[in-house]
Design a protein around this motif. Structure first.
Motif, PDB file in Angstrom:
ATOM      1  N   ASP A  84      17.427 -16.236 -38.796  1.00  0.00           N
ATOM      2  CA  ASP A  84      17.718 -16.222 -40.217  1.00  0.00           C
ATOM      3  C   ASP A  84      17.137 -15.002 -41.066  1.00  0.00           C
ATOM      4  OD1 ASP A  84      19.444 -18.646 -40.339  1.00  0.00           O
ATOM      5  OD2 ASP A  84      18.013 -19.800 -40.486  1.00  0.00           O
ATOM      6  N   GLU A  85      18.037 -14.070 -41.382  1.00  0.00           N
ATOM      7  CA  GLU A  85      17.470 -13.027 -42.115  1.00  0.00           C
ATOM      8  C   GLU A  85      16.872 -13.358 -43.572  1.00  0.00           C
ATOM      9  OE1 GLU A  85      20.351  -9.914 -42.414  1.00  0.00           O
ATOM     10  OE2 GLU A  85      20.151  -9.400 -40.096  1.00  0.00           O
ATOM     11  N   LYS A 110      18.860  -9.996 -32.231  1.00  0.00           N
ATOM     12  CA  LYS A 110      20.047 -10.750 -32.512  1.00  0.00           C
ATOM     13  C   LYS A 110      19.810 -11.829 -31.661  1.00  0.00           C
ATOM     14  CE  LYS A 110      22.656  -8.475 -29.366  1.00  0.00           C
ATOM     15  NZ  LYS A 110      21.731  -7.732 -28.376  1.00  0.00           N
ATOM     16  N   ASP A 140      26.145 -17.604 -33.799  1.00  0.00           N
ATOM     17  CA  ASP A 140      25.018 -17.315 -34.894  1.00  0.00           C
ATOM     18  C   ASP A 140      24.979 -15.757 -35.256  1.00  0.00           C
ATOM     19  OD1 ASP A 140      22.739 -18.516 -36.486  1.00  0.00           O
ATOM     20  OD2 ASP A 140      21.613 -16.708 -35.653  1.00  0.00           O
ATOM     21  N   ASP A 141      25.221 -15.038 -34.219  1.00  0.00           N
ATOM     22  CA  ASP A 141      25.301 -13.470 -34.326  1.00  0.00           C
ATOM     23  C   ASP A 141      26.624 -13.237 -35.322  1.00  0.00           C
ATOM     24  OD1 ASP A 141      24.524 -10.992 -34.254  1.00  0.00           O
ATOM     25  OD2 ASP A 141      25.968 -10.606 -32.404  1.00  0.00           O
ATOM     26  N   ASN A 148      25.551 -13.929 -38.880  1.00  0.00           N
ATOM     27  CA  ASN A 148      24.892 -12.930 -39.541  1.00  0.00           C
ATOM     28  C   ASN A 148      25.570 -11.586 -39.776  1.00  0.00           C
ATOM     29  OD1 ASN A 148      22.422 -14.399 -39.181  1.00  0.00           O
ATOM     30  ND2 ASN A 148      22.229 -13.923 -37.163  1.00  0.00           N
ATOM     31  N   THR A 160      27.594 -12.612 -42.930  1.00  0.00           N
ATOM     32  CA  THR A 160      26.712 -12.684 -43.992  1.00  0.00           C
ATOM     33  C   THR A 160      26.198 -11.234 -44.726  1.00  0.00           C
ATOM     34  OG1 THR A 160      25.487 -14.455 -43.124  1.00  0.00           O
ATOM     35  CG2 THR A 160      24.003 -13.429 -44.726  1.00  0.00           C
ATOM     36  N   ARG A 161      26.030 -10.367 -43.485  1.00  0.00           N
ATOM     37  CA  ARG A 161      25.663  -8.856 -44.120  1.00  0.00           C
ATOM     38  C   ARG A 161      27.093  -8.251 -44.434  1.00  0.00           C
ATOM     39  NH1 ARG A 161      22.562  -8.835 -39.080  1.00  0.00           N
ATOM     40  NH2 ARG A 161      24.482  -8.390 -37.669  1.00  0.00           N
ATOM     41  N   LYS A 171      23.843 -19.229 -44.461  1.00  0.00           N
ATOM     42  CA  LYS A 171      22.464 -18.377 -44.247  1.00  0.00           C
ATOM     43  C   LYS A 171      21.997 -18.387 -45.593  1.00  0.00           C
ATOM     44  CE  LYS A 171      22.776 -17.500 -39.596  1.00  0.00           C
ATOM     45  NZ  LYS A 171      21.844 -17.715 -38.833  1.00  0.00           N
TER      46      LYS A 171
END
Length: 752
Positions: free
Chosen positions: A140-141, A178, A242-243, A246, A249-250, A271
């Motif tokens: 989680d970023e 990652k 999950d990757d 992410n 999300t970005r 996220k």
């Protein structure tokens, strides 16, 4: 008064006096009313939902066992024996109902026992600094760094049977990582912390059921190593999902930027690490934090968009619309779509329960049954609890199912609020539809907030009085703009045509945040409520169940336990002294009635104490009591009963303070001959955890601890917690990594 009037009045008084003189008549009337109500419940098939209640009670009984893990065979054997009696009780509905309730209760006990054996794993007994090697399962970023869940391959010299299987760690700066990467780094790990106060949120329990045996931070250099060839397929799939989350999300945050992008991404991928604390506080104050948690609202809206889209497309083809059950086809497609959405959003516990509810509702359409019914809700609750029995202890399950139960029970009243527009022109009918939608949103939000208020105040000690306004203004944006754009963006994402959709979605999110900020600016937008005990919550929960499940007048019996719970919650017993689980700080009730601090309790812990006391101050605004005397060796202060309290930070002060103080608090080991009446030293706190003390006017102090003496539960390490030897690599530990988040659910979250 005429003779007839006098005679009538006399007969009335005679009947009343006869009834008062014969209590058996009241009992007969009550018995008859209960019998009539029970008959109607049987006719309406409303006894089945009580099986879900009995199932949940069995789970609670299992989790209250503090002397080890029960045997799985015991509840299963008893349940089977009771089930064998049911054919003999077909002609006795009351006895049959009781037996079936007992069967459900023992099955709930068995489900909880199986869950305990399924997640059993080592918990780190003490703070340890050592090399860590493992595989990243989830990442989680955050605004600074990231938080990882790592499947441990090795940690120092710990043997496999003593090594936690999974740990949660954070880092500030590291090379790009990652999910699926194999890393090696020095880690500072400690046992998942217990509750900050007796009866408070127990992060250790939640971490245990998530398979996490330690938490902490990574220090120094992080090396990325090649993953092993025999990487389990489940881990490969989970890491790939999950990757992808992410990456999306970005992409969403890049299309919008700022907190609008962070919130928009959370709505799609689940996220929430990029949402800062200020935005979280604003959303909570407006009562709409549930919008950023993937829960029932998102599942229903996603399923509804897919259902409507598929049904509309099929309706455009007349041969299909005339020959095929397009409604059922649309429901089947919606089931597939919402399942895929749950998987991609992280398969969180709250999302999983919402998925089960949504699938049960859509499945009812396939078999030509009413989609929204108490029977379907109960079935969804049993399935969710069988899958995650520990969820019953958390706010997510309690608030989500409580809100839906309230909405189903009040559905006839909510339906009566719709306005009629017969005889009006197009403009008038449009105005009527808008007014009906506004009234419906306000009414459903009010019902949901009333149904979730007992659980929200118990777990979070806060109320959002303007949440009704916040939901009324933001939910139309979410329903009509945000979630349809999210579904459209996900469909356009594989074609790289999603950027304009995310930008449009960000505009709606900015409007939602602006409304939230406006509401958060109201005076008393967040009201802090003193913490009350589990007895008050149990009474209110039973009252809510009794008010919502029956269809007859028996529901009004729920007013009594609800009133009892409210009275108990309105008169909580507040401690006079809070002591940190490590003995480094305390909070004492000052002469002005508010808490004051001694030593340096962690900010997170102090925040929990203040909320439990009904105090809305920030931890930074709390000072020492006026009579405190502090130096580098410790502090002394006057207790509410007139005695002397000594907080000892240096062992050199122990001898003197033991001779003059009535109460000693220290993270050191007190000498055997310490003359203080109460000694809370290192050994005491390691065994008993966080402690509160109340000083009554008459009698001895009343001490409560987070752990009971002799208590044996699997999520707490047996060995005492020992502070680590500080090394250069760990001289500045990451305190944020050590303190847990209070819960993944904020106040008002997951009630839709």
């Amino acid at each position: 008064m005429g003779r007839e009037g006098a005679g009538t009045a006399g007969r009335v008084w005679a009947v009343a006096a006869h009834r008062l003189a014969a209590p058996s008549l009241w009992l007969d009337g009550l018995r008859g009313g209960v019998a009539v109500g029970f008959t109607r419940e049987v006719e309406q098939r409303r006894l089945f939902p009580w099986l879900a209640v009995a199932f949940g009670i069995g789970i609670l009984v299992c989790f209250t066992a503090t002397s080890g893990t029960p045997a799985l065979a015991a509840p299963l054997v008893v349940a089977a024996a009771l089930a064998a009696l049911t054919p003999l009780l077909a002609a006795r509905p009351v006895a049959l109902g009781l037996i079936l309730g007992l069967v459900a209760g023992f099955l709930g006990f068995a489900a909880a026992t199986f869950r305990l054996t399924q997640v059993a794993g080592p918990v780190l007994p003490r703070t340890t600094i050592a090399p860590l090697v493992g595989l990243i399962e989830a990442l989680d970023e955050r605004e600074e760094g990231a938080r990882l869940v790592v499947r441990v391959e090795s940690f120092g010299t710990l043997a496999p049977e003593a090594r936690p299987r999974r740990v949660r760690v954070s880092f500030k700066k590291a090379p790009p990582l990652k999910p699926g990467d194999r890393i090696a780094a020095t880690a500072r790990l400690l046992p998942p912390p217990d509750a900050a106060r007796p009866g408070g949120y127990d992060f250790a329990r939640d971490a245990y059921f998530r398979g996490i045996g330690a938490v902490g931070s990574l220090v120094g250099t992080i090396q990325v190593r090649p993953p092993p060839d025999d990487l389990p397929r489940s881990l490969r799939v989970a890491a790939a999902v999950d990757d992808a989350r992410n990456a999306l999300t970005r992409r969403i945050t890049d299309a919008n930027g700022g907190q609008a992008g962070a919130v928009a991404a959370a709505l799609v991928t689940g996220k929430r690490g990029l949402i800062n604390a200020e935005t979280n506080d604003v959303l909570r104050a407006a009562g709409i934090y549930h919008v950023v948690s993937i829960s029932g609202l998102h599942m229903v809206l996603a399923a509804g968009v897919v259902f409507w889209l598929v049904r509309a497309l099929l309706a455009l083809v007349p041969p299909l619309a005339l020959r095929w059950p397009i409604k059922k086809l649309a429901a089947a497609c919606a089931m597939l779509g919402v399942t895929a959405y749950c998987v991609f959003s992280g398969w969180d516990i709250a999302a999983e329960r919402a998925l089960i509810m949504t699938l049960v509702m859509l499945g009812a359409i396939l078999v030509d049954r009413p989609a929204l019914s108490m029977r379907n809700l109960s079935l969804a609750a049993i399935i969710a609890l069988a899958r995650e029995p520990d969820g019953l202890l958390g706010p997510s399950f309690q608030m989500s199912f409580g809100a839906v139960a309230g909405l189903i029970a009040c559905a006839p009243l909510l339906g009566a609020l719709s306005l009629r527009g017969q005889g009006l022109g197009p403009l008038g009918r449009t105005a009527i539809r808008i007014a009906t939608a506004i009234i419906g949103t306000l009414a459903t939000t009010l019902v949901a907030q009333c149904a979730t208020a007992p659980f929200a105040t118990y777990h979070f000690q806060t109320l959002q009085p303007f949440g009704l306004v916040g939901n009324a203004l933001t939910l139309p944006l979410v329903s009509l703009a945000v979630m349809p754009a999210a579904v459209l963006g996900i469909l356009a994402y594989p074609f790289a045509l999603d950027q304009p959709v995310w930008w449009l979605m960000g505009l709606a999110v900015r409007g939602m945040l602006a409304i939230s900020a406006w509401i958060a600016g109201f005076d008393r937008a967040v009201t802090v409520i003193p913490a009350f005990g589990p007895g008050a919550l149990a009474a209110m929960a039973f009252g809510l169940v009794t008010l919502t499940l029956p269809v007859s007048r028996l529901r009004w019996l729920g007013l009594l336990p609800m009133a009892v719970g409210i009275v108990l919650a309105a008169n909580p017993i507040r401690p006079d002294l809070y002591i940190d689980r490590e003995g480094g700080g305390a909070a004492i009730r000052a002469p002005d009635g508010r808490l004051a601090t001694l030593g340096k309790p962690p900010a997170f812990v102090l925040e929990q104490w203040l909320k439990a006391d009904g105090d809305d101050r920030k931890p930074s605004a709390v000072a020492a009591p006026p009579d405190a005397r502090c130096d580098r060796l410790g502090c002394t202060a006057r207790l509410p009963n007139g005695g002397v309290l000594a907080l000892v930070l240096d062992k050199r002060a122990l001898t003197e303070d033991c001779a003059r103080a009535d109460l000693i608090i220290t993270r050191r080991e007190a000498p055997p001959g310490c003359a203080a009446k109460l000694v809370l030293d290192r050994q005491f706190l390691a065994v008993r955890g966080a402690t509160t003390i109340r000083f009554p006017v008459v009698g001895d102090p009343i001490v409560r601890t987070a752990r009971d003496l002799g208590e044996t539960v699997p999520w707490r390490p047996v060995a005492p917690m020992i502070r680590p030897v500080t090394t250069k690599a760990a001289s500045a530990p990451d305190r944020e990594a050590e303190e847990p988040e209070p819960s993944s659910e904020g106040p008002g979250e997951n009630f839709q």
